[in-house]
Structure formats: structure tokens, C-alpha cells
Scaffold this active site. Structure first.
Site, PDB file in Angstrom:
ATOM      1  N   CYS A  65       1.406  -3.042 -98.400  1.00  0.00           N
ATOM      2  CA  CYS A  65      -0.180  -3.404 -98.995  1.00  0.00           C
ATOM      3  C   CYS A  65       0.057  -3.912-100.377  1.00  0.00           C
ATOM      4  CB  CYS A  65      -0.751  -1.962 -99.232  1.00  0.00           C
ATOM      5  SG  CYS A  65      -2.422  -2.357 -99.899  1.00  0.00           S
ATOM      6  N   CYS A  69      -2.547   2.097-105.115  1.00  0.00           N
ATOM      7  CA  CYS A  69      -3.344   3.284-105.086  1.00  0.00           C
ATOM      8  C   CYS A  69      -2.189   4.508-104.971  1.00  0.00           C
ATOM      9  CB  CYS A  69      -4.255   3.418-103.988  1.00  0.00           C
ATOM     10  SG  CYS A  69      -5.207   2.250-103.376  1.00  0.00           S
ATOM     11  N   CYS A  72      -0.956   6.811-102.229  1.00  0.00           N
ATOM     12  CA  CYS A  72      -0.799   6.071-100.867  1.00  0.00           C
ATOM     13  C   CYS A  72       0.425   5.844-100.625  1.00  0.00           C
ATOM     14  CB  CYS A  72      -1.742   5.041-100.757  1.00  0.00           C
ATOM     15  SG  CYS A  72      -1.532   4.243 -99.170  1.00  0.00           S
ATOM     16  N   CYS A 109     -10.961   5.666 -85.106  1.00  0.00           N
ATOM     17  CA  CYS A 109     -11.003   5.097 -86.599  1.00  0.00           C
ATOM     18  C   CYS A 109      -9.695   3.824 -86.690  1.00  0.00           C
ATOM     19  CB  CYS A 109     -10.665   6.074 -87.601  1.00  0.00           C
ATOM     20  SG  CYS A 109     -11.692   7.760 -87.404  1.00  0.00           S
ATOM     21  N   CYS A 142     -15.071   3.143 -85.616  1.00  0.00           N
ATOM     22  CA  CYS A 142     -15.256   3.087 -87.125  1.00  0.00           C
ATOM     23  C   CYS A 142     -13.935   2.402 -87.489  1.00  0.00           C
ATOM     24  CB  CYS A 142     -15.269   4.662 -87.746  1.00  0.00           C
ATOM     25  SG  CYS A 142     -15.134   4.471 -89.782  1.00  0.00           S
ATOM     26  N   CYS A 202     -19.038   6.127 -93.503  1.00  0.00           N
ATOM     27  CA  CYS A 202     -18.229   7.005 -93.824  1.00  0.00           C
ATOM     28  C   CYS A 202     -17.488   7.051 -95.043  1.00  0.00           C
ATOM     29  CB  CYS A 202     -17.381   7.031 -92.471  1.00  0.00           C
ATOM     30  SG  CYS A 202     -16.263   8.222 -92.769  1.00  0.00           S
ATOM     31  N   ARG A 272     -15.656  16.321 -92.789  1.00  0.00           N
ATOM     32  CA  ARG A 272     -14.772  16.518 -92.197  1.00  0.00           C
ATOM     33  C   ARG A 272     -13.359  16.783 -92.867  1.00  0.00           C
ATOM     34  NH1 ARG A 272     -13.355  10.522 -90.132  1.00  0.00           N
ATOM     35  NH2 ARG A 272     -15.396  10.816 -89.456  1.00  0.00           N
TER      36      ARG A 272
HETATM   37  S1  SF4 Z   1      -5.276   3.133-100.092  1.00  0.00           S
HETATM   38 FE1  SF4 Z   1      -3.210   2.343 -99.597  1.00  0.00          FE
HETATM   39  S2  SF4 Z   1      -3.379   0.816 -97.811  1.00  0.00           S
HETATM   40 FE2  SF4 Z   1      -5.368   1.262 -98.703  1.00  0.00          FE
HETATM   41  S3  SF4 Z   1      -5.928  -0.424-100.412  1.00  0.00           S
HETATM   42 FE3  SF4 Z   1      -4.999   1.544-101.526  1.00  0.00          FE
HETATM   43  S4  SF4 Z   1      -2.388   1.189-101.286  1.00  0.00           S
HETATM   44 FE4  SF4 Z   1      -3.491  -0.228 -99.958  1.00  0.00          FE
END
Ligand code: SF4
Length: 407
Positions: A65, A69, A72, A109, A142, A202, A272
Site C-alpha cells: 500500500c 497508516c 497497518c 467482507c 461488504c 460500516c 462488532r
Molecule cells: S489501512 Fe493499511 S492498507 Fe488501508 S490505506 Fe492505510 S496503509 Fe493502506
């Protein structure tokens, strides 16, 4: 306790508690904990009986990605040794989904890492939804694909998606501390687009990232306001190789208080227990079922959950029952308003917009599905500043592998 009597009465009436009351739930003592669970449990049973909705995650595209974040394992620069693969073919995704449905899940999901889908990606997901629904018409689907551009939500709806997940994750005030490549407003925008297209919203949160009680209350009130029909509560899975790897702030007691606060603020909404259930609630998971009415079955996006059969046994042992495919999840008043009203509570409702399980937070710990890891957690209490690879187990089976999924 006056506080709990007040909150129970408000929850039974679908009335919004005050911010102070929500904060007070988080400040209760361990001596009061069972009373808190019992009070939230009364509200839960009023709107959801003893049913537990099972959701099943299919990670359509893992890792790689460009977003950052902090929570993550799939983020830009992540050193976490997770599975990395590009889009599953529709038949591969349908096969993974079938395992979850056979295990008792009623919602699948479909999650993909990335900032957001291209129009070609929407085509792929549309084909995947068709493959899943061809085999099982009753299944709820979802999608969780990140930030949506104009008209993409409408295309997903037309393809048969029932809901869209995009978590707000944390308060607006602290959002910039966890991600710099998109904003809280971006997330709200996507939830609003999804809701506007008629998809059930959600949207949830991630606890344990160093936020204050006020931040938690802020995000839960925002989720109510945005009109989330389901609120996934993720507990950060501190993944080795991510910036929050040492962020072990949660105890089972704290997790239960957070779940109870969410239940009181959003009494008639699907709450959840999402990522981090096994890692942080550990042997207290059954108490969480008295508050939440929904969990993920089996594994998460990039981490492994406890065995699917263990989930089912836990539900039965605690005196709950798996919600059947034909049973509505939301109470009637809520279902009727679902595509127009908020998280519910009658009196002051949440307006419109919708939420999804993570504005793209497909990520770990957070997001739609906790890609984070979890383990068959020993009953240890993690200490701050300590990596706990014993509690966080990277997913090595199911989608993207040759091994059978856990369901
Ligand atoms: S949560 Fe993870 S996969 Fe989703 S946008 Fe952020 S870094 Fe990318």
C-alpha cells in the site's frame, strides 16, 4: 450505580448519552466492571437478543500500500512479514468466502489494500460479488476498498454490494498523528459517498493507539453522527515492523469498558468486536459477547485468529447463538431507517452518511479487518515498550496461499 442505571435506561430508549456519561464509563474501576458489562448487556439484549453475527474477511489484495497508516501492517515501508499479493481472481475470492459461509458467517467482507480503487478495480470487485452471490444469494457483501471516487459507490451498489466499510479510526483531532497521506475529512467523504449510494454504512475505530479517553468518545460520537449501521471496534494489534509495534496499552478490562461505551452511545447498532479480539481480550472474550453482537469468524486480513470452531464453541458456551442468514441483524426500526439514518438512537440521531469499517483502513488492527495478528494468546499481560510476537501471529493460510482458510 446511578450512572449505569441512567445509561441502561437511555440505551433501552435509544437515547443519546451525554459526553460526560460516555467518559465516565471509561473511568469506571475494575470493581465496577461486571456491573458495566451487565448494564451494556441489557441494552444489547434489548436490540439484538442473544444473537451473534459472524462476518468473514477475504483479503483480496494484501500489502504493497502507498498509504502510511501507522497501525497497518500493509503500510508504505512496513517491515511486517505479511503475505503480499495482488488481486485475487473472482473464483479464488469466492472459494475463500465459501469457507467462511460454511462456517456460519452471513456477511463476507471483501477488503483490498491501497489508497482507493480504480474503475478497473471496481469491475474486478463486481465480478467477485457476482461469483459469491451466484453461489449463495442470501449472503451479505461488504466492500472495503479505500477512498471512493465519484460514482464508484453507485457502481458497487449496482453490482450487488450491501455495505461499504471505511473506518474513521480515531478522533479528528488526532487523525494526523496516525496517517499523513490522507485526512479524516477524506474518510468522512467516502463514508458519505457510500451512504449516499444506498450502501449500508460500516465504520468503526481502533483503540490502543495512544489516544485519550476524550478521543475515543469523540470518534464514537462521530460514528453515531455519520450514521454507521455497524461499528467495528478494533483493538490495535501492534505489528512488529510498524511504527506502533510497541504500543501495548490495552487490558481486557479496558477493552470491555470501550465496548460498553460504544454500546451505550450506539445502542441499536451492530457493534462488532473486530481486530485484536484474541490479542487483547484473551480469556475475557466471552464477556465481550454480552456487549457486542458481532465478531469476525476465523482469521483477519494479515494475522491469524483463533480457530473458527473455537469461535463457534465460545459463542455456544457463553449461551449465545449464531445469527442465521435469514434473520435481520438490525432491529426493525433501524433496518427501515438504515439507509437514511444514523447510528441509531432515536432521539438525536445520527444523521446520514454512513460509515464503513474503515476508511480504508483495511489495515491492521484497524480497519475493516484487522489485518493485525493475534494469536492463541497466552494469558499474559503485555508490558509497554515490548514487542509481543508471541501474541501476534502473521496469517499464513487462506486467501493468497495454498492452505485452506480458517473458518
Ligand atoms: S489501512 Fe493499511 S492498507 Fe488501508 S490505506 Fe492505510 S496503509 Fe493502506
Amino acid at each position: 450505580m446511578d450512572l449505569l442505571d441512567t445509561l441502561t435506561a437511555k440505551g433501552l430508549r435509544r437515547e443519546t448519552p451525554t459526553r460526560e456519561e460516555a467518559l465516565a464509563v471509561l473511568a469506571t474501576t475494575d470493581d465496577e466492571l461486571l456491573d458495566v458489562v451487565a448494564a451494556a448487556g441489557r441494552v444489547r439484549r434489548q436490540w439484538f437478543g442473544r444473537r451473534v453475527k459472524l462476518n468473514y474477511l477475504v483479503n483480496l489484495k494484501s500489502g504493497l500500500c502507498p498509504e502510511d497508516c501507522n497501525y497497518c501492517s500493509q503500510r508504505l515501508g512496513s517491515k511486517a512479514e505479511i503475505l503480499k499479493y495482488t488481486w485475487l481472481k473472482p473464483e479464488q475470492a469466492a472459494e475463500a468466502a465459501a469457507a467462511g459461509l460454511a462456517g456460519g458467517a452471513k456477511r463476507v467482507c471483501l477488503v483490498a489494500s491501497g489508497r482507493g480503487p480504480t474503475d478497473r478495480d471496481i469491475d474486478r470487485v463486481a465480478d467477485t460479488i457476482a461469483a459469491i452471490k451466484d453461489a449463495n444469494e442470501a449472503v451479505e457483501v461488504c466492500a472495503c476498498l479505500g477512498l471512493l471516487s465519484d460514482n464508484q459507490a453507485e457502481r458497487l451498489k449496482a453490482a450487488g454490494a450491501d455495505a461499504y466499510n471505511h473506518n474513521l479510526n480515531t478522533s479528528e483531532a488526532t487523525y494526523g498523528d496516525i496517517t499523513t497521506t490522507h485526512t479524516y475529512a477524506d474518510r468522512v467523504d467516502t463514508v458519505t459517498k457510500a451512504h449516499g449510494a444506498g450502501l449500508s454504512a460500516c465504520s468503526g475505530l481502533i483503540a490502543g493507539m495512544g489516544e485519550s479517553d476524550a478521543d475515543l468518545v469523540d470518534v464514537v460520537f462521530a460514528l453515531r453522527e455519520i450514521g454507521s449501521d455497524s461499528v467495528p471496534v478494533n483493538f490495535l494489534i501492534p505489528f512488529e515492523g510498524t511504527p506502533l509495534a510497541k504500543e501495548w496499552n490495552l487490558t481486557p478490562q479496558r477493552c470491555l469498558r470501550i465496548l460498553a461505551m460504544v454500546r451505550f452511545v450506539c445502542p441499536d447498532v451492530e457493534v462488532r468486536i473486530a481486530g485484536g479480539r484474541e490479542v487483547h481480550l484473551r480469556s475475557m472474550q466471552p464477556l465481550g459477547l454480552h456487549i457486542a453482537n458481532s465478531i469476525f469468524l476465523g482469521d483477519y486480513l494479515t494475522s491469524e485468529g483463533q480457530a473458527g470452531q473455537t469461535d463457534l464453541d465460545m459463542i455456544a458456551d457463553a449461551g449465545f447463538e449464531v445469527e442465521g442468514a435469514g434473520e435481520p441483524t438490525l432491529p426493525r426500526h433501524r433496518a427501515e431507517a438504515a439507509l437514511g439514518g444514523g447510528c441509531g438512537t432515536g432521539g438525536g440521531g445520527c444523521s446520514d452518511a454512513s460509515g464503513t469499517e474503515a476508511a480504508h483502513a483495511c489495515g491492521t488492527g484497524g480497519g475493516c479487518g484487522p489485518c493485525g495478528g493475534h494469536g492463541d494468546a497466552p494469558a499474559a499481560t503485555p508490558e509497554n515498550d515490548e514487542l509481543r510476537s508471541d501474541l501476534v501471529r502473521v496469517r499464513r493460510r487462506g486467501a493468497g496461499t495454498e492452505l485452506a482458510p480458517n473458518a
